[in-house]
Every structure is written in C-alpha cells, then in structure tokens.
Scaffold this active site. Structure first.
Site, PDB file in Angstrom:
ATOM      1  CG  HIS A  17       6.542  -4.050  -2.613  1.00  0.00           C
ATOM      2  ND1 HIS A  17       7.745  -3.660  -2.079  1.00  0.00           N
ATOM      3  CD2 HIS A  17       5.656  -3.075  -2.297  1.00  0.00           C
ATOM      4  CE1 HIS A  17       7.597  -2.487  -1.464  1.00  0.00           C
ATOM      5  NE2 HIS A  17       6.338  -2.108  -1.580  1.00  0.00           N
ATOM      6  CE  LYS A  22       7.720   9.552  -0.562  1.00  0.00           C
ATOM      7  NZ  LYS A  22       7.092   8.208  -0.648  1.00  0.00           N
ATOM      8  NE  ARG A  26       1.845  -1.982   4.482  1.00  0.00           N
ATOM      9  CZ  ARG A  26       2.812  -1.091   4.479  1.00  0.00           C
ATOM     10  NH1 ARG A  26       4.056  -1.499   4.485  1.00  0.00           N
ATOM     11  NH2 ARG A  26       2.566   0.195   4.484  1.00  0.00           N
ATOM     12  CB  SER A  47      10.438  -0.106   1.516  1.00  0.00           C
ATOM     13  OG  SER A  47       9.805  -0.837   0.509  1.00  0.00           O
TER      14      SER A  47
END
Ligand code: PNS
Length: 158
Positions: free
Chosen positions: A17, A41, A90, A128
């Site tokens: 990030h 979440k 990515r 993450s």
C-alpha cells in the site's frame, strides 16, 4: 491541483500500500487515503487504529491526507473534490473484481475516473489478509509491513 483518492480497508496497511501511495504522490499533488469503516467485515483494527497506523507511516508527507469514510466510495470522492480513484493491481486475479468496481463506480458517478497502478514487483504477493494469517502462525513479516504495524500486531495478537 490534481487530487486522487486511494481507498481501501487497510487492515492493516502493508508496504505494498505504501508503495502505491508513494507512486501516487509522484503523479498527483494530493493523495487522500480513504479508509473504509467496514466494521461488518470484522476488521482486526478499528478504523481509528488503521488511520493512526497510516498517519504514523506516511503522515510526514504534506501531500498525503488520511481520512475514514462510510457508504459509497464515489460519494466520498465527490465530497473531497477529487475525481480520480487509485487502485493497486498486483496480479491478473485482482483485475476482474477491480474492473467490476471501476465500472460500477463509473455508472454511479461518471466524473470519477479509476486509475490502476502497479506496485513494486517485490510486493505483488502481499495482502493484508495474508499478513495477518502468517503473523498469527508465527511467520516473519517484518519486511512486508511498516514497523508501527508490526508493533501493533504484536500487541494485538501475541
Ligand atoms: O482494500 P479493499 O477491501 O479491497 O477495498 C475495497 C473498497 C473499500 C475500495 C470497496 O469495498 C469500496 O469502495 N467500498 C465502499 C462501498 C462502495 O462504494 N461499494 C460499491 C463499490 S463498486
């Protein structure tokens, strides 16, 4: 002044990030990191904690602002006066979801343009979710997150 929003969950922020934020500041005068307050979440870090971690990491750059948001991303982008959303891609596997989001956001607010950026190749596998999993299982992730995140992970999980 060119202004872009870099949105995400950032639970927690990773070096991938940070790489995108730094690249973004070379292109835009002002980058607003928008942290989604996605308590549904069940994030590891609260939105406030995520905001502090990002500020500790990139806060010394006057061209970077860190804010939280809830609701639709396009509403947040319009509120900030930006008209660009930056997303890091990515691998090809990211592309399908990102394409859907970008096109939906365009449908909702045609003035908002999405720009995809590539992180440095050394971070293309970092997420993450994996950072939390590997840390929980005792793996060394010290090269992949900023020191402040490592410290907070230790405090939370070990
Ligand atoms: O880091 P993430 O979890 O991949 O980021 C996803 C994020 C925050 C960019 C996305 O979930 C989002 O924009 N959420 C806000 C709600 C919204 O606008 N949903 C419609 C998107 S098309």
């Amino acid at each position: 002044m060119t202004k872009a929003v870099y949105p995400g969950s950032f639970d927690p922020i990773t070096n991938g990030h940070i790489d995108i934020i730094q690249r973004g500041t070379r292109i835009f005068d002002h980058v607003i990191v928008g942290i989604l307050m996605n308590e549904g979440k069940n994030p590891l870090f609260t939105a406030e904690e995520r905001m502090h971690l990002i500020r500790e990491t990139v806060g010394d750059n006057p061209n970077v602002e860190v804010r939280t948001f809830s609701g639709l991303l396009v509403n947040f982008v319009n509120e900030t006066g930006a008209d660009i959303v930056v997303r890091g891609i990515r691998a090809v596997s990211d592309y399908e979801y990102e394409l859907q989001m970008a096109l939906m956001n365009r449908e909702l607010s045609p003035n908002v343009e999405t720009l995809f950026m590539l992180p440095s190749v050394e971070y293309t596998y970092v997420s993450s979710r994996l950072i939390k999993e590997v840390f929980r299982l005792g793996g060394d992730i010290s090269d992949l997150v900023p020191p402040a995140v490592l410290e907070r992970l230790h405090a939370k999980l070990r």
